[in-house]
Design a protein around this motif. Structure first.
Motif, PDB file in Angstrom:
ATOM      1  N   ALA A 156      38.394  36.358  37.201  1.00 57.27           N
ATOM      2  CA  ALA A 156      37.635  37.375  38.081  1.00 57.27           C
ATOM      3  C   ALA A 156      36.817  38.713  37.024  1.00 57.27           C
ATOM      4  O   ALA A 156      37.169  38.312  35.265  1.00 57.27           O
ATOM      5  N   PRO A 157      35.636  38.905  36.727  1.00 53.52           N
ATOM      6  CA  PRO A 157      34.403  39.669  36.110  1.00 53.52           C
ATOM      7  C   PRO A 157      35.527  39.989  35.093  1.00 53.52           C
ATOM      8  O   PRO A 157      35.767  40.703  34.472  1.00 53.52           O
ATOM      9  N   GLY A 158      36.504  41.303  35.820  1.00 53.19           N
ATOM     10  CA  GLY A 158      36.986  42.333  34.998  1.00 53.19           C
ATOM     11  C   GLY A 158      38.303  41.889  33.997  1.00 53.19           C
ATOM     12  O   GLY A 158      37.659  42.153  33.244  1.00 53.19           O
ATOM     13  N   VAL A 173      33.278  36.218  41.055  1.00 52.89           N
ATOM     14  CA  VAL A 173      34.240  37.447  42.505  1.00 52.89           C
ATOM     15  C   VAL A 173      34.817  35.928  43.357  1.00 52.89           C
ATOM     16  O   VAL A 173      35.921  35.696  43.827  1.00 52.89           O
ATOM     17  N   ARG A 174      34.136  35.130  43.262  1.00 55.76           N
ATOM     18  CA  ARG A 174      34.036  33.782  44.444  1.00 55.76           C
ATOM     19  C   ARG A 174      34.747  33.071  43.671  1.00 55.76           C
ATOM     20  O   ARG A 174      35.362  32.649  42.683  1.00 55.76           O
ATOM     21  N   VAL A 175      36.104  32.007  44.202  1.00 54.49           N
ATOM     22  CA  VAL A 175      36.700  31.946  43.842  1.00 54.49           C
ATOM     23  C   VAL A 175      36.488  30.186  44.246  1.00 54.49           C
ATOM     24  O   VAL A 175      36.215  29.552  45.157  1.00 54.49           O
ATOM     25  N   LEU A 176      36.258  29.477  42.909  1.00 58.29           N
ATOM     26  CA  LEU A 176      36.332  28.175  43.041  1.00 58.29           C
ATOM     27  C   LEU A 176      37.328  27.221  43.191  1.00 58.29           C
ATOM     28  O   LEU A 176      38.321  27.742  43.227  1.00 58.29           O
ATOM     29  N   ASP A 177      37.272  25.980  44.108  1.00 52.78           N
ATOM     30  CA  ASP A 177      37.401  25.223  43.650  1.00 52.78           C
ATOM     31  C   ASP A 177      38.476  24.040  42.966  1.00 52.78           C
ATOM     32  O   ASP A 177      37.150  23.440  42.938  1.00 52.78           O
ATOM     33  N   LEU A 178      39.382  23.843  42.656  1.00 57.65           N
ATOM     34  CA  LEU A 178      40.106  23.599  41.523  1.00 57.65           C
ATOM     35  C   LEU A 178      40.159  21.708  42.030  1.00 57.65           C
ATOM     36  O   LEU A 178      40.415  20.886  41.028  1.00 57.65           O
ATOM     37  N   THR A 179      40.572  21.732  43.087  1.00 61.81           N
ATOM     38  CA  THR A 179      41.039  20.535  44.068  1.00 61.81           C
ATOM     39  C   THR A 179      39.478  19.316  44.385  1.00 61.81           C
ATOM     40  O   THR A 179      39.583  18.519  44.264  1.00 61.81           O
TER      41      THR A 179
END
Length: 303
Positions: free
Chosen positions: A108-110, A138-144
């Motif tokens: 997350a950026p902060g 803020v976007r959630v990347l998909d590790l799978t």
């Protein structure tokens, strides 16, 4: 030619390590120098690997060799093979010394600005062969789906393919600049001070919900979903904000004092956990393992 599969099948380890060296260095010559092989041998072995896979792994360009989509698909399997080979062939100190390549980190950026970026000089000194790609959004990347190698999350993700470790917990608190805290004295009502809060796209975020519930008539000096802007504005005295308590160690902010009548509402301040997450197939890959261990060491002591 089309690939038979996204795996490496019966590919020889010697050919796979050449693939990894070319992927990391971008040229036959540099890969050969890294492995102690001449360019013609590297080229011949790459051709043999491509023939065994039934797919072209690199496009030849003026700038060097560029990985194809198939190369990116088989990269995790190649790195897993490398990790397995190294577990057999060398001790842990060798793993540390040989860690190299790109590690894509989702944060997350902060949190990235306050806690991750300041550690990167130490990471670079310890592992000069590792290059970090930081996705501070803020976007959630998909590790799978291999959108990132590692991630730092406030909510524990679920998934059989993921490995997760908790680094700590932190409570959010009301804080402001030293001058604002001094001028406010002992706060008798939460809407007696100006506030900095999240924009309407994050109105459901727990800190934003807390403020809407306990200070509905507050003077909102700033709305922004960019956390570093909130922190900077609060440091300059624009208003108070809710912030995880650990951030007070790295920013010029002071907790607000408040009257006993506000203790019940303060007890409802949100709390965040910090989780380090990786893909199980990549956990023992040296570059990923090195960054994992570094982040655990750096952040667990601070959070």
């Amino acid at each position: 030619m089309a690939a038979r599969s996204q795996g490496l099948g019966d590919a020889r380890w010697d050919d796979v390590r050449i693939f990894l060296a070319i992927h990391r260095h971008g040229s036959l010559g540099q890969a050969g120098a890294r492995l102690g092989l001449d360019t013609s041998t590297v080229s011949r072995r790459l051709t043999a690997l491509e023939a065994s896979l039934g797919a072209r792994l690199f496009d030849r360009t003026r700038e060097g060799l560029v990985p194809t989509r198939i190369a990116e698909l088989v990269l995790p399997a190649a790195e897993a093979m490398e990790a397995a080979h190294r577990r057999l062939a060398r001790d842990a100190s060798g793993a540390e010394a040989d860690a190299e390549g790109v590690v894509r980190l989702s944060v997350a950026p902060g949190f990235a600005d306050s806690f991750v970026v300041p550690t990167l000089v130490r990471l670079r000194a310890r592992h000069p062969g590792i290059r970090i790609e930081l996705d501070a959004s803020v976007r959630v990347l998909d590790l799978t789906r291999h959108e990132a190698d590692l991630a730092l999350r406030s909510v524990r993700p679920e998934g059989a393919d993921l490995v997760v470790t908790k680094l700590g917990s932190a409570r959010w608190v009301a804080a402001g600049s030293e001058q604002l805290a001094k001028d406010a004295g002992r706060v008798e009502a939460w809407d007696a001070v100006p506030w900095i809060t999240w924009d309407r796209d994050l109105a459901s975020f727990p800190p934003a919900r807390w403020l809407a519930r306990h200070a509905p008539g507050a003077d909102i000096a700033l709305r922004t979903s960019f956390f570093l802007s909130q922190i900077t504005a609060a440091e300059l005295g624009l208003g108070a904000l809710l912030i995880p308590e650990v951030y007070l160690r790295v920013h010029a902010l002071t907790p607000l004092r408040f009257a006993s009548a506000l203790e019940a509402s303060a007890a409802e301040w949100p709390s965040d956990d910090l989780w380090l997450v990786g893909h199980r197939a990549l956990r023992d890959v040296p570059r990923v393992s090195a960054v994992w261990s570094f982040l655990v060491e750096e952040l667990r002591s601070r959070w």
